[in-house]
Design a protein around this motif. Structure first.
Motif, mmCIF file in Angstrom:
data_model
loop_
_atom_site.group_PDB
_atom_site.id
_atom_site.type_symbol
_atom_site.label_atom_id
_atom_site.label_comp_id
_atom_site.label_asym_id
_atom_site.label_seq_id
_atom_site.Cartn_x
_atom_site.Cartn_y
_atom_site.Cartn_z
ATOM 1 N N VAL A 176 11.120 -19.960 31.818
ATOM 2 C CA VAL A 176 11.073 -21.193 32.353
ATOM 3 C C VAL A 176 10.574 -20.980 34.045
ATOM 4 N N ARG A 177 10.101 -19.816 34.221
ATOM 5 C CA ARG A 177 9.653 -19.700 35.795
ATOM 6 C C ARG A 177 8.773 -20.575 36.151
ATOM 7 N N ASP A 178 7.654 -20.906 35.704
ATOM 8 C CA ASP A 178 6.639 -21.813 36.328
ATOM 9 C C ASP A 178 6.747 -23.454 35.464
ATOM 10 N N THR A 179 7.899 -23.818 35.307
ATOM 11 C CA THR A 179 8.193 -25.059 34.526
ATOM 12 C C THR A 179 8.375 -26.345 35.627
ATOM 13 N N LYS A 180 8.055 -27.476 35.359
ATOM 14 C CA LYS A 180 8.557 -28.364 36.192
ATOM 15 C C LYS A 180 9.979 -28.607 35.858
ATOM 16 N N TRP A 181 10.510 -28.145 34.721
ATOM 17 C CA TRP A 181 11.829 -28.328 34.623
ATOM 18 C C TRP A 181 12.828 -27.596 35.574
ATOM 19 N N ARG A 182 12.152 -26.336 35.770
ATOM 20 C CA ARG A 182 12.743 -25.368 37.091
ATOM 21 C C ARG A 182 12.610 -25.924 38.444
ATOM 22 N N TRP A 183 11.411 -26.614 38.610
ATOM 23 C CA TRP A 183 11.084 -27.175 39.844
ATOM 24 C C TRP A 183 11.984 -28.244 40.338
ATOM 25 N N SER A 184 12.148 -29.196 39.151
ATOM 26 C CA SER A 184 12.995 -30.149 39.556
ATOM 27 C C SER A 184 14.470 -29.892 39.782
ATOM 28 N N LEU A 185 15.051 -28.603 38.971
ATOM 29 C CA LEU A 185 16.247 -28.150 39.382
ATOM 30 C C LEU A 185 16.221 -27.846 40.700
ATOM 31 N N MET A 186 15.187 -26.993 41.296
ATOM 32 C CA MET A 186 15.133 -26.308 42.560
ATOM 33 C C MET A 186 15.022 -27.391 43.683
ATOM 34 N N ASN A 187 14.694 -28.345 43.315
ATOM 35 C CA ASN A 187 14.380 -29.654 44.277
ATOM 36 C C ASN A 187 16.041 -30.023 44.711
ATOM 37 N N TRP A 188 16.765 -30.065 43.737
ATOM 38 C CA TRP A 188 18.235 -30.302 43.832
ATOM 39 C C TRP A 188 19.169 -29.152 44.121
ATOM 40 N N GLY A 189 18.516 -27.938 44.582
ATOM 41 C CA GLY A 189 19.410 -26.824 45.075
ATOM 42 C C GLY A 189 19.552 -25.842 44.191
ATOM 43 N N HIS A 190 19.163 -25.804 42.699
ATOM 44 C CA HIS A 190 19.696 -24.905 41.682
ATOM 45 C C HIS A 190 18.478 -24.248 41.305
ATOM 46 N N ASP A 191 18.427 -23.065 41.479
ATOM 47 C CA ASP A 191 17.525 -22.075 40.687
ATOM 48 C C ASP A 191 18.102 -21.520 39.432
ATOM 49 N N PRO A 192 17.485 -22.152 38.299
ATOM 50 C CA PRO A 192 18.398 -21.341 37.055
ATOM 51 C C PRO A 192 17.957 -19.954 36.970
ATOM 52 N N LEU A 193 17.060 -19.445 37.389
ATOM 53 C CA LEU A 193 16.788 -17.873 37.276
ATOM 54 C C LEU A 193 17.739 -17.287 37.991
ATOM 55 N N LYS A 194 18.616 -17.674 38.912
ATOM 56 C CA LYS A 194 19.401 -17.201 39.860
ATOM 57 C C LYS A 194 20.785 -16.968 38.913
ATOM 58 N N SER A 195 21.012 -17.750 37.902
ATOM 59 C CA SER A 195 22.366 -17.866 37.182
ATOM 60 C C SER A 195 22.391 -16.790 36.085
#
Length: 116
Positions: free
Chosen positions: A97-116
Motif C-alpha cells: 500500500v506504500r504508493d496508494t491513494k488509500w494510504r495518502w488519504s489516510l495520511m491527510n487525516w494524520g494516520h500512516d498505515p505503514l507505521k502501525s
C-alpha cells in the motif's frame, strides 16, 4: 457519563488514530501526493482544498494545543477523524500500500498505515 469522560475517551481514540507528529503531517501536506487525493467540496474538479487536506491542517493545530484549550468543536472534529481512520482502515487494499491513494488519504487525516 459526563462530557469530561466522553472527551477523555475521544482524546484517547484521537491520539491512537493519529500516529503522525505535527511536523511530519505538515511536511506531508506540502507534497503533490497529498494534494492529489480526497473529496473536494464542489466535486473533484471544484479545485481548492480537499476535505482531508483541510482536516490535516486542523489536526496539526489540535496536536499542538494543550488539552485544556480544546473546545467542543475540536472534540467533534476529533471524533470525525477517528471515524474516518477506522472506516478507511477497514477498506485496506491487498498488496503493497506504500504508493496508494488509500494510504495518502489516510495520511491527510494524520494516520500512516505503514507505521502501525
Amino acid at each position: 457519563m459526563s462530557h469530561g469522560d466522553d472527551d477523555q475517551q475521544t482524546y484517547r481514540e484521537f491520539t491512537e488514530a493519529v500516529n503522525m507528529r505535527p511536523g511530519e503531517l505538515s511536511a506531508w501536506l506540502d507534497t503533490e501526493q497529498s494534494k492529489q487525493v480526497g473529496w473536494h467540496k464542489g466535486g473533484r474538479s471544484g479545485g481548492g482544498e480537499s476535505v482531508g487536506h483541510e482536516s490535516g491542517r486542523r489536526i496539526i493545530d489540535l496536536l499542538r494545543r494543550k488539552r485544556d484549550q480544546l473546545t467542543a468543536a475540536d472534540y467533534k472534529h476529533m471524533r470525525k477523524v477517528v471515524g474516518y481512520v477506522h472506516r478507511h482502515m477497514a477498506q485496506r487494499p491487498s498488496g503493497d500500500v506504500r504508493d496508494t491513494k488509500w494510504r495518502w488519504s489516510l495520511m491527510n487525516w494524520g494516520h500512516d498505515p505503514l507505521k502501525s
